[in-house]
Design an enzyme around this catalytic site. Sequence first.
Site, PDB file in Angstrom:
ATOM      1  N   CYS A 229       0.834  -1.212   0.000  1.00  0.00           N
ATOM      2  CA  CYS A 229       0.000   0.000   0.000  1.00  0.00           C
ATOM      3  C   CYS A 229       0.869   1.262   0.000  1.00  0.00           C
ATOM      4  O   CYS A 229       1.622   1.497   0.940  1.00  0.00           O
ATOM      5  CB  CYS A 229      -0.906  -0.064   1.230  1.00  0.00           C
ATOM      6  SG  CYS A 229      -1.608   1.495   1.746  1.00  0.00           S
TER       7      CYS A 229
ATOM      8  N   CYS B  84       0.216   3.734   2.861  1.00  0.00           N
ATOM      9  CA  CYS B  84       0.738   3.159   4.116  1.00  0.00           C
ATOM     10  C   CYS B  84       2.221   3.481   4.254  1.00  0.00           C
ATOM     11  O   CYS B  84       2.700   3.794   5.343  1.00  0.00           O
ATOM     12  CB  CYS B  84       0.537   1.645   4.145  1.00  0.00           C
ATOM     13  SG  CYS B  84      -1.191   1.143   4.029  1.00  0.00           S
TER      14      CYS B  84
END
Length: 98
Positions: free
Chosen positions: A23, A26
Amino acid sequence: MSNFSSIINKDKPVLVDFFAEWCGPCKTMSPILKEVKDVLGDKASVIKIDVDKNQALAAQLQVRGVPTFILYKNGKQLWRQSGVVQKNDLINLIQSYA
């Protein structure tokens, strides 16, 4: 799961970051969370949980997107948000519950 319960059942705020290795947002949050932890010190805990390795927990908490942040204190969910969150916003939020 009982381990997670013991982690969030603290008298100080615990920010849980549900993330995934793949991600992009993230990865953006990782240094921000480190700075938040550095500023707050012992006033709060910041833990990261990989949703791919903890699918049952993520499903139980209805984590549908990453990153998702949930703030707990004494086992109670106080705040929840998905997506990138600014450092100062996180610090102010956590300090308001500390």
